[in-house]
Design an enzyme around this catalytic site. Structure first.
Site, PDB file in Angstrom:
ATOM      1  N   PRO A 101     -11.644   7.865   2.953  1.00  0.00           N
ATOM      2  CA  PRO A 101     -11.512   8.921   1.956  1.00  0.00           C
ATOM      3  C   PRO A 101     -11.735  10.305   2.575  1.00  0.00           C
ATOM      4  CG  PRO A 101     -13.370   7.441   1.433  1.00  0.00           C
ATOM      5  CD  PRO A 101     -12.687   6.887   2.637  1.00  0.00           C
ATOM      6  N   ALA A 104     -15.246  13.311   1.943  1.00  0.00           N
ATOM      7  CA  ALA A 104     -16.177  12.483   1.181  1.00  0.00           C
ATOM      8  C   ALA A 104     -17.406  12.105   2.002  1.00  0.00           C
ATOM      9  CB  ALA A 104     -15.469  11.224   0.682  1.00  0.00           C
ATOM     10  N   GLY A 105     -17.584  12.758   3.147  1.00  0.00           N
ATOM     11  CA  GLY A 105     -18.759  12.465   3.961  1.00  0.00           C
ATOM     12  C   GLY A 105     -18.621  11.209   4.808  1.00  0.00           C
ATOM     13  N   GLY A 107     -16.413  11.057   7.462  1.00  0.00           N
ATOM     14  CA  GLY A 107     -15.928  11.401   8.805  1.00  0.00           C
ATOM     15  C   GLY A 107     -14.432  11.219   8.998  1.00  0.00           C
ATOM     16  N   SER A 108     -13.637  11.389   7.930  1.00  0.00           N
ATOM     17  CA  SER A 108     -12.199  11.118   8.080  1.00  0.00           C
ATOM     18  C   SER A 108     -11.570  12.021   9.142  1.00  0.00           C
ATOM     19  CB  SER A 108     -11.471  11.255   6.739  1.00  0.00           C
ATOM     20  OG  SER A 108     -11.409  12.606   6.360  1.00  0.00           O
ATOM     21  N   ALA A 110     -12.947  13.501  11.824  1.00  0.00           N
ATOM     22  CA  ALA A 110     -13.346  13.111  13.181  1.00  0.00           C
ATOM     23  C   ALA A 110     -12.698  11.781  13.568  1.00  0.00           C
ATOM     24  CB  ALA A 110     -14.872  13.004  13.272  1.00  0.00           C
ATOM     25  N   ALA A 111     -12.540  10.871  12.604  1.00  0.00           N
ATOM     26  CA  ALA A 111     -11.963   9.552  12.918  1.00  0.00           C
ATOM     27  C   ALA A 111     -10.492   9.686  13.292  1.00  0.00           C
ATOM     28  CB  ALA A 111     -12.132   8.606  11.731  1.00  0.00           C
ATOM     29  N   ASP A 152     -20.800  13.377  13.908  1.00  0.00           N
ATOM     30  CA  ASP A 152     -19.620  12.630  13.445  1.00  0.00           C
ATOM     31  C   ASP A 152     -18.791  12.111  14.623  1.00  0.00           C
ATOM     32  OD1 ASP A 152     -20.339  13.357  10.887  1.00  0.00           O
ATOM     33  OD2 ASP A 152     -18.315  13.926  10.279  1.00  0.00           O
TER      34      ASP A 152
HETATM   35  O1  PMV Z   1     -19.887  15.692   5.403  1.00  0.00           O
HETATM   36  P1  PMV Z   1     -19.924  15.004   6.722  1.00  0.00           P
HETATM   37  O2  PMV Z   1     -19.858  13.539   6.654  1.00  0.00           O
HETATM   38  O3  PMV Z   1     -18.977  15.569   7.726  1.00  0.00           O
HETATM   39  O4  PMV Z   1     -21.372  15.207   7.330  1.00  0.00           O
HETATM   40  C1  PMV Z   1     -21.866  16.446   7.597  1.00  0.00           C
HETATM   41  C2  PMV Z   1     -23.228  16.340   8.188  1.00  0.00           C
HETATM   42  C3  PMV Z   1     -23.923  17.684   8.292  1.00  0.00           C
HETATM   43  O5  PMV Z   1     -25.185  17.421   8.872  1.00  0.00           O
HETATM   44  C4  PMV Z   1     -24.110  18.291   6.915  1.00  0.00           C
HETATM   45  C5  PMV Z   1     -23.129  18.649   9.162  1.00  0.00           C
HETATM   46  C6  PMV Z   1     -23.117  18.315  10.636  1.00  0.00           C
HETATM   47  O6  PMV Z   1     -22.317  18.919  11.348  1.00  0.00           O
HETATM   48  O7  PMV Z   1     -23.930  17.496  11.092  1.00  0.00           O
END
Ligand code: PMV
Length: 317
Positions: A101, A104-105, A107-108, A110-111, A152
């Site tokens: 997704p 949505a946190g 890592g789409s 970066a993946a 990530d």
């Molecule tokens: O939203 P995500 O899954 O990309 O996670 C971000 C994590 C943070 O700590 C908020 C930002 C980071 O660069 O580590």
């Protein structure tokens, strides 16, 4: 040149998001139930240098040359070409797909970048190592996310649970006992860049208070490390709940995320917290294996748009 595939998992942060940007340790794990893939096919009949980019998920089918400098997929391809084969680009087509997704946190971004680097470097005859893939993906992340911590690209490139602290040697966690997790998507979306900059404003206006919160988050990650390795569920659950309370004080939770955490705990989860940038995206709950389906159902009833049950410590993760 044969057809080459590259694959990269999604990820979830278990402890320490936001604090990790300020140099505190954080813990993340790969989630291989969702993934990004890149498939590179040689295009023998085309003239060298002609690169076709296809990404059905975003309706993209265009030559690389037509894409903007900061286009996320194009910048991953360009960075890999510059690193691996700066003087000669053969003609090829690269197709990118993802089941992760977006925003949505998980890592789409970066993946997708890691899948592209992995496939393209192998296609060009110089497959990069995990540290090299992670480093190059970090450079691409910086184009899109401003000041990423690097967690990530690291967890996704290594495909292993990690204890990560900026500027310190990476620690891959060798877990001794499997743990089971339910991930739920709130359906709300806020770009990570937005929440990271909101937290930065809070910190700059009151470094004492917010610096102290980051320190406490770092302590939670340090306490969670042995508990995760040994599979100490009650300790891990308590640490997650404390981490969620600290994330609330950073104002990165939301009413929906709080409701989902409550619903998971009421259904028997041992701990629950948002994961990633926050103000939407995913939350994660720790559960006994036999409770995962029930918790998943409770989360859907509480309004989660999607749930994923995953295990840390399986041979595949
Ligand atoms: O939203 P995500 O899954 O990309 O996670 C971000 C994590 C943070 O700590 C908020 C930002 C980071 O660069 O580590």
């Amino acid at each position: 040149m044969p057809v080459i595939f590259g694959k990269a998992p999604g990820k979830i942060i278990l402890f320490g998001e936001h604090a990790v940007v300020y140099g505190q340790p954080a813990i993340a794990m790969p989630v291989s139930r969702v993934n990004a893939t890149a498939r590179v096919t040689p295009n023998i009949s085309a003239s060298p240098g002609l690169v076709r980019m296809i990404a059905p998920d975003i309706d993209l089918d265009a030559p690389l040359d037509h894409l903007a400098e900061d286009h996320p997929l194009a910048s991953a391809v360009r960075a890999t070409l510059a690193e691996v084969s700066p003087h000669h680009t053969p003609a090829f087509t690269i197709q990118i797909n993802s089941t992760i997704p977006i925003s949505a946190g998980m890592g789409s971004g970066a993946a997708v970048t890691v899948a592209i680097i992995r496939a393209l470097s192998a296609f060009l005859g110089r497959p990069l190592s995990e540290p090299q893939i992670s480093e190059l993906a970090f450079e691409v992340e910086k184009i899109h996310h401003g000041t990423p911590s690097g967690i990530d690209n690291t967890v996704i490139a290594y495909r292993k649970p990690v204890y990560f602290q900026k500027g310190m040697p990476l620690e891959i966690l060798q877990v001794e006992k499997s743990t089971h997790w339910v991930i739920a998507d709130s359906g709300e979306k806020t770009p990570t860049k937005t929440t990271v900059s909101a937290v930065r404003d809070l910190y700059e206006n009151n470094p004492q208070v917010y610096g102290e919160i980051f320190d406490q988050m770092g302590t939670l990650s340090n306490d969670a490390r042995p508990a995760l390795i040994s599979g100490d569920l009650p300790t891990l659950g308590q640490l997650m709940n404390k981490n969620q309370a600290l994330l609330q004080s950073l104002q990165v939770s939301s009413a929906k995320l709080d409701d989902l955490c409550q619903a998971a705990l009421a259904a028997g989860a041992l701990g629950a917290k948002l994961s990633g940038g926050g103000r939407g995206g995913n939350m994660i709950a720790l559960a006994a294996q036999e409770d995962c389906d029930r918790i998943s159902q409770a989360l859907e009833e509480a309004g989660a748009t999607k749930t994923i049950v995953t295990t840390l410590g399986e041979a595949t993760e």
